[in-house]
Design an enzyme around this catalytic site. Structure first.
Site, PDB file in Angstrom:
ATOM      1  N   LYS A 147       9.509  -0.714  -1.270  1.00 18.19           N
ATOM      2  CA  LYS A 147      10.744  -0.870  -0.494  1.00 18.19           C
ATOM      3  C   LYS A 147      11.397  -2.208  -0.856  1.00 18.19           C
ATOM      4  O   LYS A 147      10.709  -3.219  -0.958  1.00 18.19           O
ATOM      5  CB  LYS A 147      10.412  -0.823   0.997  1.00 18.19           C
ATOM      6  CG  LYS A 147      11.628  -0.837   1.919  1.00 18.19           C
ATOM      7  CD  LYS A 147      11.223  -0.697   3.391  1.00 18.19           C
ATOM      8  CE  LYS A 147      12.444  -0.627   4.302  1.00 18.19           C
ATOM      9  NZ  LYS A 147      12.086  -0.476   5.730  1.00 18.19           N
ATOM     10  N   SER A 186      11.100   2.671  11.608  1.00 17.42           N
ATOM     11  CA  SER A 186      11.603   2.788  10.235  1.00 17.42           C
ATOM     12  C   SER A 186      10.610   3.330   9.214  1.00 17.42           C
ATOM     13  O   SER A 186      10.988   3.577   8.067  1.00 17.42           O
ATOM     14  CB  SER A 186      12.112   1.426   9.743  1.00 17.42           C
ATOM     15  OG  SER A 186      13.362   1.149  10.296  1.00 17.42           O
ATOM     16  N   SER A 197      14.825   2.986   8.527  1.00 11.47           N
ATOM     17  CA  SER A 197      15.404   2.346   7.370  1.00 11.47           C
ATOM     18  C   SER A 197      14.688   2.639   6.050  1.00 11.47           C
ATOM     19  O   SER A 197      15.277   2.427   4.988  1.00 11.47           O
ATOM     20  CB  SER A 197      15.446   0.834   7.595  1.00 11.47           C
ATOM     21  OG  SER A 197      14.130   0.299   7.607  1.00 11.47           O
TER      22      SER A 197
END
Lengths: 118, 493
Positions: B78, B183, B159
């Site tokens: 990420k 998330s 997210s």
């Protein structure tokens, strides 16, 4: 969708009125947050922020008598690091060039800023 | 020949160890999938060379008999984790072009364990969002489509939307995620994969771009529970560089996996039965209850009385912490600088931050600034911290009568891009089931449980006691074995 009773419901009217924010307040917050905003953005944010703040107002109805504010969610003790200079090579000293590598305006080994004293 | 990109982390690790294939073959196969999936926009930066480089080391280590725990496994990172020498943006314009000179603790642990990096995964800007529509680098598209014959682009959740989309589309076998208010779990649920947020403090936050420091926690996302256990073992651990890091040994979660839940009690929180929720969500939840009973668990009703206050509490605490954390973006030390002609220092700050932050980030900084401002601090922020204590106490009391809690992960299946962007509040409500565990710092995971009538995945969430990741993983495994979720998105990209 409703999250139980009142999660997305209206705030208590008294408090909502007390704390409702207008565009002047939006500009004041933006100034405190050091974010430049246009008049159009201030107008749009007035509605959005009032919507969100009106919704969080409901927390006022929770009885918190005798409850301490929670700061650490998982019990932990604050450690002291060893009293050694540069104990961790990554976060210790002598990394000037690494630290300046991503600076937008490095000058002579320092961070450059616009003139602050006239 | 087997398509290597269909293998799980465990299968890649074991197959490589057994000499069934080389790590370079695995890396090449995933690199090809990544290169062929531009339409998903899951990656901000692709790093095929890094993947190959690590694979060559893995193959050499195998020849030398010095294999590491994850030798030969390429993963996605990420783009919230600082990676030495590779652009790290938090999906923001503010950090566009920022190339760290250091490595985050979690990513370093994964490289030390033998993983290779396929690239940096897209996300909501500064991890603020539930649909991956706030990225400066464009929306991530879910590989899933509704079965209605339409072609609507769906949200991969957020997210960690690049992570979820990439795993579901077989662009990587596993990826890192971060979870501040859901998330990891919500994007996992939206895309039919698994993901676990461990106890707050298990994974070091050092080198992760900060959003809300009392909530932020890294965790793995992968296709199944075993892979989550394997990944988490190699991400967790004490780090003196993070003041909130837990100084506890990392258990062998994979070795202790067991779906036998005899003697375990599963709590069903009555406050999570929402009025007006999609009946398919409740039906999936009931099916999950039956699965855990079948695994030997006893099911008990529990009460978490302050549930309805969790989201408003979160939307005070997270923005407050964000407004403080994001004060560091000042156009001086790193990141964007916008210096209008003749501007002074204060004007430079304001112009830089106006230009570098997207609308949702500005909105949250503004809310945080307001609730922390003189005159409002106690009414909003202190009150929220007190309610947070009550939410945490609710869980403590509930865990006196149960070992784990079962709930839906999200109140809906994936929604279409653009469907919720006009109203920030409706977007926030999608995290209604995820946020309470975040506020209490508890381990929680999502596992895929069913497809809805539209053919889209739905996820079940297991919430555990602090430090009991094992209990969460085991209950997740029991569901995984019984749900038999094998559906995958048909390739269109």
């Amino acid at each position: 969708m409703r999250c139980g009773e009142g999660a997305s419901g209206a705030a208590s009217p008294d408090k909502a009125t007390d704390m409702a924010i207008d565009q002047a307040t939006v500009r004041k917050i933006a100034s405190l947050a050091r974010i430049a905003i246009t008049d159009d953005e201030a107008a749009a944010m007035e509605g959005e922020l009032n919507g969100i703040l009106g919704w969080v107002e409901q927390l006022g109805e929770v009885d918190v008598t005798g409850v301490e504010p929670m700061t650490a969610v998982i019990p932990n003790t604050l450690r002291l690091r060893d009293d050694v200079v540069d104990a961790d090579p990554l976060t210790g000293g002598n990394r000037r060039d690494d630290i300046l590598a991503n600076a937008p305006e490095p000058q002579h080994g320092f961070f450059g800023v616009p003139k602050v004293i006239e | 020949m087997t398509d290597l990109t269909n293998l799980t982390v465990a299968e890649i690790r074991d197959g490589h160890r057994a000499g069934d294939f080389s790590a370079v073959e695995v890396a090449e196969a995933f690199n090809a999938n990544v290169a062929g999936a531009k339409a998903l926009n899951a990656f901000i930066v692709e790093t095929p060379d890094r993947a190959i480089e690590a694979a060559k080391v893995a193959d050499a280590d195998r020849a030398a008999g010095t294999l590491k725990p994850l030798s030969g496994v390429p993963i996605g990172m990420k783009d919230l984790f600082a990676t030495n020498g590779v652009q790290t943006t938090a999906a923001s314009h503010m950090l566009e072009g920022f190339v760290p000179r250091y490595e985050s603790t979690v990513s370093q642990k994964l490289w030390d364990a033998g993983c290779g990096m396929l690239g940096k995964l897209n996300l909501d800007q500064f991890a603020m969002g539930s649909s991956n529509e706030t990225s400066y680098f464009g929306n991530v598209i879910s590989p899933w489509k509704r079965n209605d014959g339409g072609n609507a682009a769906l949200a991969p959740g957020g997210s960690s939307g690049g992570s979820s989309s990439a795993i579901a589309a077989r662009l990587c076998p596993a990826a890192t995620g971060t979870d501040t208010g859901g998330s990891i779990r919500q994007p996992a649920a939206f895309t039919g994969i698994s993901g676990i947020k461990p106890t707050y403090g298990r994974c070091s936050r050092w080198g992760i771009v900060a959003f809300a420091s009392s909530l932020d926690q890294a965790g793995p996302m992968a296709r199944d529970v075993r892979d989550c256990a394997i990944m988490l073992e190699n991400m967790a651990g004490f780090d003196p560089k993070d003041a909130t890091s837990l100084d506890l040994p990392v258990p062998n979660w994979e070795a202790a996996l067991s779906s036998d839940l005899k003697g375990k009690k599963v709590g069903i929180p009555k406050e999570y039965r929402l009025e007006g929720i999609d009946p398919e969500i409740d039906a999936m939840w009931d099916a999950g209850i039956a699965m855990l009973k079948d695994a030997g668990a006893e099911v008990v009703e529990i009460s978490l009385p302050h549930t309805k206050y969790a989201l408003p509490t979160y939307y005070i605490i997270a923005p407050a912490e964000a407004s403080s954390n994001l004060a560091r973006y000042d156009g001086v030390r790193y990141g964007l600088r916008d210096l209008p002609q003749g501007a002074g220092l204060q004007d430079m700050y304001a112009a830089t931050r106006a230009d570098g932050f997207g609308p949702e980030v500005k909105r949250r900084i503004m809310i945080g600034t307001y609730v922390l401002s003189a005159g409002f601090y106690d009414a909003y922020y202190t009150q929220a911290q007190k309610v947070r204590a009550l939410i945490s106490r609710d869980f403590t009391a509930a865990f006196e009568t149960c070992d784990v809690i079962l709930a839906p992960t999200a109140p809906s299946a994936a929604f279409g891009l653009g469907e919720k962007t006009a109203d920030p509040l409706s977007m926030y409500l999608n995290d209604v089931f995820a946020v309470p565990a975040s506020l209490a710092g508890l381990p929680a995971m999502s596992v895929p449980a069913a497809l809805n009538r539209e053919g889209l995945p739905l996820g079940l969430q297991i919430i555990g006691k602090a430090f009991d990741e094992q209990g969460v993983l085991n209950a997740g495994l029991a569901i995984e074995e019984r749900a038999g979720f094998t559906a995958r998105a048909e390739k269109w990209w």
